[in-house]
Design a protein around this motif. Sequence first.
Motif, PDB file in Angstrom:
ATOM      1  N   PHE B  34      34.264  29.831  45.710  1.00 38.54           N
ATOM      2  CA  PHE B  34      35.008  30.923  46.322  1.00 38.54           C
ATOM      3  C   PHE B  34      34.028  31.966  46.878  1.00 38.54           C
ATOM      4  O   PHE B  34      32.897  32.086  46.395  1.00 38.54           O
ATOM      5  CB  PHE B  34      35.887  31.637  45.276  1.00 38.54           C
ATOM      6  CG  PHE B  34      36.806  30.733  44.514  1.00 38.54           C
ATOM      7  CD1 PHE B  34      36.357  30.040  43.405  1.00 38.54           C
ATOM      8  CD2 PHE B  34      38.128  30.587  44.892  1.00 38.54           C
ATOM      9  CE1 PHE B  34      37.193  29.199  42.684  1.00 38.54           C
ATOM     10  CE2 PHE B  34      38.972  29.753  44.177  1.00 38.54           C
ATOM     11  CZ  PHE B  34      38.507  29.056  43.075  1.00 38.54           C
ATOM     12  N   TYR B  36      34.295  36.106  47.263  1.00 40.53           N
ATOM     13  CA  TYR B  36      35.021  37.347  47.050  1.00 40.53           C
ATOM     14  C   TYR B  36      34.284  38.455  47.805  1.00 40.53           C
ATOM     15  O   TYR B  36      33.069  38.411  47.974  1.00 40.53           O
ATOM     16  CB  TYR B  36      35.101  37.692  45.554  1.00 40.53           C
ATOM     17  CG  TYR B  36      36.233  36.998  44.833  1.00 40.53           C
ATOM     18  CD1 TYR B  36      36.155  35.638  44.526  1.00 40.53           C
ATOM     19  CD2 TYR B  36      37.380  37.691  44.469  1.00 40.53           C
ATOM     20  CE1 TYR B  36      37.200  34.996  43.875  1.00 40.53           C
ATOM     21  CE2 TYR B  36      38.432  37.063  43.819  1.00 40.53           C
ATOM     22  CZ  TYR B  36      38.330  35.716  43.526  1.00 40.53           C
ATOM     23  OH  TYR B  36      39.379  35.083  42.883  1.00 40.53           O
ATOM     24  N   GLN B  38      34.021  42.860  48.493  1.00 40.79           N
ATOM     25  CA  GLN B  38      34.380  44.216  48.067  1.00 40.79           C
ATOM     26  C   GLN B  38      33.972  45.188  49.154  1.00 40.79           C
ATOM     27  O   GLN B  38      32.764  45.437  49.362  1.00 40.79           O
ATOM     28  CB  GLN B  38      33.716  44.575  46.739  1.00 40.79           C
ATOM     29  CG  GLN B  38      34.194  45.907  46.175  1.00 40.79           C
ATOM     30  CD  GLN B  38      33.806  46.086  44.727  1.00 40.79           C
ATOM     31  OE1 GLN B  38      32.844  45.516  44.238  1.00 40.79           O
ATOM     32  NE2 GLN B  38      34.572  46.894  44.013  1.00 40.79           N
ATOM     33  N   ARG B  43      38.881  47.464  45.877  1.00 45.28           N
ATOM     34  CA  ARG B  43      38.673  46.549  44.749  1.00 45.28           C
ATOM     35  C   ARG B  43      38.211  45.184  45.235  1.00 45.28           C
ATOM     36  O   ARG B  43      38.384  44.817  46.399  1.00 45.28           O
ATOM     37  CB  ARG B  43      39.946  46.435  43.905  1.00 45.28           C
ATOM     38  CG  ARG B  43      41.168  45.961  44.649  1.00 45.28           C
ATOM     39  CD  ARG B  43      42.400  46.055  43.770  1.00 45.28           C
ATOM     40  NE  ARG B  43      42.833  47.427  43.566  1.00 45.28           N
ATOM     41  CZ  ARG B  43      43.717  47.795  42.657  1.00 45.28           C
ATOM     42  NH1 ARG B  43      44.268  46.893  41.857  1.00 45.28           N
ATOM     43  NH2 ARG B  43      44.075  49.065  42.523  1.00 45.28           N
ATOM     44  N   LEU B  44      37.626  44.451  44.343  1.00 47.29           N
ATOM     45  CA  LEU B  44      37.156  43.104  44.629  1.00 47.29           C
ATOM     46  C   LEU B  44      38.348  42.206  44.978  1.00 47.29           C
ATOM     47  O   LEU B  44      39.370  42.233  44.299  1.00 47.29           O
ATOM     48  CB  LEU B  44      36.442  42.572  43.381  1.00 47.29           C
ATOM     49  CG  LEU B  44      35.630  41.298  43.468  1.00 47.29           C
ATOM     50  CD1 LEU B  44      34.516  41.417  44.488  1.00 47.29           C
ATOM     51  CD2 LEU B  44      35.065  40.975  42.089  1.00 47.29           C
ATOM     52  N   LEU B  46      39.704  38.261  46.935  1.00 50.88           N
ATOM     53  CA  LEU B  46      39.353  36.936  47.422  1.00 50.88           C
ATOM     54  C   LEU B  46      39.258  36.927  48.943  1.00 50.88           C
ATOM     55  O   LEU B  46      40.132  37.449  49.633  1.00 50.88           O
ATOM     56  CB  LEU B  46      40.415  35.926  46.970  1.00 50.88           C
ATOM     57  CG  LEU B  46      40.233  34.498  47.448  1.00 50.88           C
ATOM     58  CD1 LEU B  46      38.994  33.869  46.810  1.00 50.88           C
ATOM     59  CD2 LEU B  46      41.477  33.670  47.137  1.00 50.88           C
ATOM     60  N   ARG B  49      38.389  30.252  49.827  1.00 48.83           N
ATOM     61  CA  ARG B  49      38.097  29.248  48.800  1.00 48.83           C
ATOM     62  C   ARG B  49      37.872  27.908  49.487  1.00 48.83           C
ATOM     63  O   ARG B  49      38.483  27.635  50.522  1.00 48.83           O
ATOM     64  CB  ARG B  49      39.245  29.147  47.805  1.00 48.83           C
ATOM     65  CG  ARG B  49      40.519  28.616  48.423  1.00 48.83           C
ATOM     66  CD  ARG B  49      41.741  29.006  47.629  1.00 48.83           C
ATOM     67  NE  ARG B  49      42.403  30.166  48.205  1.00 48.83           N
ATOM     68  CZ  ARG B  49      43.438  30.784  47.682  1.00 48.83           C
ATOM     69  NH1 ARG B  49      43.919  30.393  46.530  1.00 48.83           N
ATOM     70  NH2 ARG B  49      43.990  31.828  48.259  1.00 48.83           N
ATOM     71  N   TYR B  86      30.423  38.314  47.147  1.00 49.56           N
ATOM     72  CA  TYR B  86      30.075  37.578  45.938  1.00 49.56           C
ATOM     73  C   TYR B  86      30.549  36.133  46.055  1.00 49.56           C
ATOM     74  O   TYR B  86      31.718  35.883  46.365  1.00 49.56           O
ATOM     75  CB  TYR B  86      30.748  38.188  44.705  1.00 49.56           C
ATOM     76  CG  TYR B  86      30.281  39.579  44.367  1.00 49.56           C
ATOM     77  CD1 TYR B  86      30.975  40.693  44.805  1.00 49.56           C
ATOM     78  CD2 TYR B  86      29.133  39.776  43.599  1.00 49.56           C
ATOM     79  CE1 TYR B  86      30.552  41.977  44.493  1.00 49.56           C
ATOM     80  CE2 TYR B  86      28.700  41.055  43.281  1.00 49.56           C
ATOM     81  CZ  TYR B  86      29.412  42.140  43.741  1.00 49.56           C
ATOM     82  OH  TYR B  86      28.976  43.410  43.428  1.00 49.56           O
ATOM     83  N   LYS B  98      38.333  30.807  34.721  1.00 51.42           N
ATOM     84  CA  LYS B  98      37.114  31.563  34.496  1.00 51.42           C
ATOM     85  C   LYS B  98      36.171  31.358  35.659  1.00 51.42           C
ATOM     86  O   LYS B  98      35.781  30.242  35.981  1.00 51.42           O
ATOM     87  CB  LYS B  98      36.456  31.082  33.200  1.00 51.42           C
ATOM     88  CG  LYS B  98      35.058  31.601  32.950  1.00 51.42           C
ATOM     89  CD  LYS B  98      34.520  30.971  31.673  1.00 51.42           C
ATOM     90  CE  LYS B  98      33.062  31.234  31.473  1.00 51.42           C
ATOM     91  NZ  LYS B  98      32.546  30.591  30.236  1.00 51.42           N
ATOM     92  N   LEU B  99      35.837  32.437  36.323  1.00 52.39           N
ATOM     93  CA  LEU B  99      34.930  32.397  37.454  1.00 52.39           C
ATOM     94  C   LEU B  99      33.557  32.900  37.037  1.00 52.39           C
ATOM     95  O   LEU B  99      33.447  33.880  36.309  1.00 52.39           O
ATOM     96  CB  LEU B  99      35.447  33.266  38.590  1.00 52.39           C
ATOM     97  CG  LEU B  99      36.692  32.807  39.343  1.00 52.39           C
ATOM     98  CD1 LEU B  99      37.015  33.778  40.454  1.00 52.39           C
ATOM     99  CD2 LEU B  99      36.505  31.409  39.894  1.00 52.39           C
ATOM    100  N   ILE B 100      32.547  32.221  37.544  1.00 55.21           N
ATOM    101  CA  ILE B 100      31.173  32.676  37.364  1.00 55.21           C
ATOM    102  C   ILE B 100      30.706  33.205  38.706  1.00 55.21           C
ATOM    103  O   ILE B 100      30.765  32.488  39.718  1.00 55.21           O
ATOM    104  CB  ILE B 100      30.275  31.524  36.879  1.00 55.21           C
ATOM    105  CG1 ILE B 100      30.755  31.054  35.509  1.00 55.21           C
ATOM    106  CG2 ILE B 100      28.812  31.962  36.822  1.00 55.21           C
ATOM    107  CD1 ILE B 100      30.063  29.807  35.009  1.00 55.21           C
ATOM    108  N   PHE B 101      30.250  34.442  38.712  1.00 50.96           N
ATOM    109  CA  PHE B 101      29.879  35.113  39.945  1.00 50.96           C
ATOM    110  C   PHE B 101      28.375  35.145  40.138  1.00 50.96           C
ATOM    111  O   PHE B 101      27.601  35.193  39.177  1.00 50.96           O
ATOM    112  CB  PHE B 101      30.392  36.561  39.950  1.00 50.96           C
ATOM    113  CG  PHE B 101      31.866  36.685  40.157  1.00 50.96           C
ATOM    114  CD1 PHE B 101      32.748  36.600  39.092  1.00 50.96           C
ATOM    115  CD2 PHE B 101      32.384  36.898  41.429  1.00 50.96           C
ATOM    116  CE1 PHE B 101      34.118  36.724  39.284  1.00 50.96           C
ATOM    117  CE2 PHE B 101      33.746  37.032  41.636  1.00 50.96           C
ATOM    118  CZ  PHE B 101      34.623  36.941  40.560  1.00 50.96           C
ATOM    119  N   GLY B 102      27.979  35.157  41.406  1.00 48.95           N
ATOM    120  CA  GLY B 102      26.593  35.438  41.734  1.00 48.95           C
ATOM    121  C   GLY B 102      26.343  36.937  41.705  1.00 48.95           C
ATOM    122  O   GLY B 102      27.254  37.724  41.419  1.00 48.95           O
ATOM    123  N   THR B 103      25.112  37.318  42.016  1.00 45.04           N
ATOM    124  CA  THR B 103      24.733  38.731  41.939  1.00 45.04           C
ATOM    125  C   THR B 103      25.150  39.528  43.168  1.00 45.04           C
ATOM    126  O   THR B 103      25.050  40.741  43.179  1.00 45.04           O
ATOM    127  CB  THR B 103      23.228  38.881  41.733  1.00 45.04           C
ATOM    128  OG1 THR B 103      22.554  38.102  42.733  1.00 45.04           O
ATOM    129  CG2 THR B 103      22.806  38.399  40.351  1.00 45.04           C
TER     130      THR B 103
END
Lengths: 116, 111
Positions: B34, B36, B38, B43-44, B46, B49, B86, B98-103
């Motif tokens: 995905f 995302y 901001q 707010r963050l 989507l 995807r 992101y 559960k999403l894992i985000f990059g920096t």
Amino acid sequence: GAGVSQTPSNKVTEKGKYVELRCDPISGHTALYWYRQSLGQGPEFLIYFQGTGAADDSGLPNDRFFAVRPEGSVSTLKIQRTERGDSAVYLCASSLRAGASFGELFFGEGSRLTVL
Amino acid sequence: AQRVTQPEKLLSVFKGAPVELKCNYSYSGSPELFWYVQYSRQRLQLLLRHISRESIKGFTADLNKGETSFHLKKPFAQEEDSAMYYCAFKNYGGATNKLIFGTGTLLAVQP
């Protein structure tokens, strides 16, 4: 409500104090997530609820952190004996359902916690 | 370990220039990817995807399993594209969202 609501928007506390952060998800969303975002970093997963139960709490950093969702709607993230390193923006998100869905999380505006 | 890497903290381009925000992931199974976004004081949310294969606001992203990449592209940047982006990953068909985000990468589009 129209979106995920988080309170307080800002919280300043002293080291060692107890803090509660509240999240009100979108009505009808069964899944609720807490993330933490430190300066310059992406959101870091803390815990996920499906209904009332914590389905995945693998992201909680230690036992000072705890979250509840007693009625399957509003959730509270609780932090005991706060430390300066806990300073961050705490994000809450909700989604329609977990599992085989499209994975769209709807985020709140976050609660900015500052521990002095 | 599951990880998302966004190598650029800041990408500055001029209006009308092409944009490519890089994202690489580390996962041995089938991923869902995905993007995302901001915007300032919002707010963050989507953006798109990979399973939808859609173009949103002129942005596209193709999942390249061979290169384990999911780069975000737009042929002509607009000033309103300036935002924090992101890349995020989840286990396809997994029990949670559960999403894992990059920096994140800050995209700055100059006039």
